[in-house]
Enzyme design. Sequence first.
Site, PDB file in Angstrom:
ATOM      1  N   VAL A  31       0.835  -1.196   0.000  1.00 32.24           N
ATOM      2  CA  VAL A  31       0.000   0.000   0.000  1.00 32.24           C
ATOM      3  C   VAL A  31       0.875   1.253   0.000  1.00 32.24           C
ATOM      4  O   VAL A  31       0.589   2.234  -0.699  1.00 32.24           O
ATOM      5  CB  VAL A  31      -0.942  -0.002   1.221  1.00 32.24           C
ATOM      6  CG1 VAL A  31      -1.720   1.312   1.311  1.00 32.24           C
ATOM      7  CG2 VAL A  31      -1.908  -1.169   1.142  1.00 32.24           C
ATOM      8  N   ASP A  69      -1.819   2.618   5.282  1.00 28.64           N
ATOM      9  CA  ASP A  69      -0.772   1.624   5.530  1.00 28.64           C
ATOM     10  C   ASP A  69      -0.364   1.579   6.993  1.00 28.64           C
ATOM     11  O   ASP A  69      -0.023   0.525   7.530  1.00 28.64           O
ATOM     12  CB  ASP A  69       0.447   1.850   4.621  1.00 28.64           C
ATOM     13  CG  ASP A  69       1.092   3.212   4.822  1.00 28.64           C
ATOM     14  OD1 ASP A  69       0.769   3.910   5.789  1.00 28.64           O
ATOM     15  OD2 ASP A  69       1.927   3.600   3.972  1.00 28.64           O
ATOM     16  N   ARG A  74      -0.379  -1.565  12.123  1.00 26.39           N
ATOM     17  CA  ARG A  74      -0.723  -1.772  13.528  1.00 26.39           C
ATOM     18  C   ARG A  74      -1.628  -2.982  13.700  1.00 26.39           C
ATOM     19  O   ARG A  74      -1.502  -3.726  14.670  1.00 26.39           O
ATOM     20  CB  ARG A  74      -1.386  -0.509  14.094  1.00 26.39           C
ATOM     21  CG  ARG A  74      -0.422   0.644  14.290  1.00 26.39           C
ATOM     22  CD  ARG A  74      -1.069   1.792  15.044  1.00 26.39           C
ATOM     23  NE  ARG A  74      -2.080   2.473  14.237  1.00 26.39           N
ATOM     24  CZ  ARG A  74      -1.829   3.445  13.379  1.00 26.39           C
ATOM     25  NH1 ARG A  74      -0.579   3.842  13.191  1.00 26.39           N
ATOM     26  NH2 ARG A  74      -2.811   4.025  12.709  1.00 26.39           N
ATOM     27  N   ASP A  87       8.138   4.263   4.838  1.00 21.60           N
ATOM     28  CA  ASP A  87       7.082   5.267   4.775  1.00 21.60           C
ATOM     29  C   ASP A  87       7.669   6.672   4.706  1.00 21.60           C
ATOM     30  O   ASP A  87       7.262   7.499   3.871  1.00 21.60           O
ATOM     31  CB  ASP A  87       6.179   5.124   6.000  1.00 21.60           C
ATOM     32  CG  ASP A  87       4.925   5.977   5.891  1.00 21.60           C
ATOM     33  OD1 ASP A  87       4.199   5.819   4.898  1.00 21.60           O
ATOM     34  OD2 ASP A  87       4.685   6.793   6.784  1.00 21.60           O
ATOM     35  N   ASP A  91       7.548   9.141   1.471  1.00 23.11           N
ATOM     36  CA  ASP A  91       6.844  10.409   1.666  1.00 23.11           C
ATOM     37  C   ASP A  91       7.638  11.552   1.032  1.00 23.11           C
ATOM     38  O   ASP A  91       7.076  12.445   0.392  1.00 23.11           O
ATOM     39  CB  ASP A  91       6.652  10.706   3.156  1.00 23.11           C
ATOM     40  CG  ASP A  91       5.478   9.948   3.749  1.00 23.11           C
ATOM     41  OD1 ASP A  91       4.697   9.355   2.976  1.00 23.11           O
ATOM     42  OD2 ASP A  91       5.361   9.938   4.992  1.00 23.11           O
TER      43      ASP A  91
END
Length: 207
Positions: A31, A69, A74, A87, A91
Amino acid sequence: MLSRYARAVMAAVFTPVARALVRRGVSPDVVTVLGTLGVVLAALLLLPAGHLVVGPLVITAFVLSDTLDGVMARMTGRSGPWGAFLDSTLDRVGDAAIFLGVALWSLGHGASPAAGVLALVCLVLGSVVSYAKARAEGLGMTADVGIAARADRLVAVLAATFFVGLGAPTLLLVVVLAVLAVLSAVTVGQRVATVRRQASALARRTP
């Protein structure tokens, strides 16, 4: 401020979607990568071509996957250093693509050299803001301060671009980018000052 409150709301909204994807065996990393790919393609294909209404809407939809995501990670117990690294790194790629897309439109279809230059300035300063925090953490310190958080910068530039697409004057985009450039520069200064204080305190404690 947006980062603080919007994430909680979006996490609640995306929980059912995240649960459905997890049941189907979709990885949070997939994702993350697909979301970034969507942002990059939309920013570099739609914005330079002058699709200033559709472009920001598509980009926003993919940017929201940043929340999705995290919720999935989690749920699956896969939150950890690797996910955080991936991530954060992607970003930065997405952010750079957005400002580059705005710059390409401004210097081309938009015929606004000022907006183009300011978009590139925001791109560079945004990278420095992120690097300052990452470098501080790598040295065992913190630099999570500043008045120009990532979410605030994205909302501002995407909203301004969207309204220009609806017919607002290009000056709106110029003003927003100028403000973002100043706020980003101030944020860099705040993070440098914060790390400087921590480094000085550490030096005083070291015999």
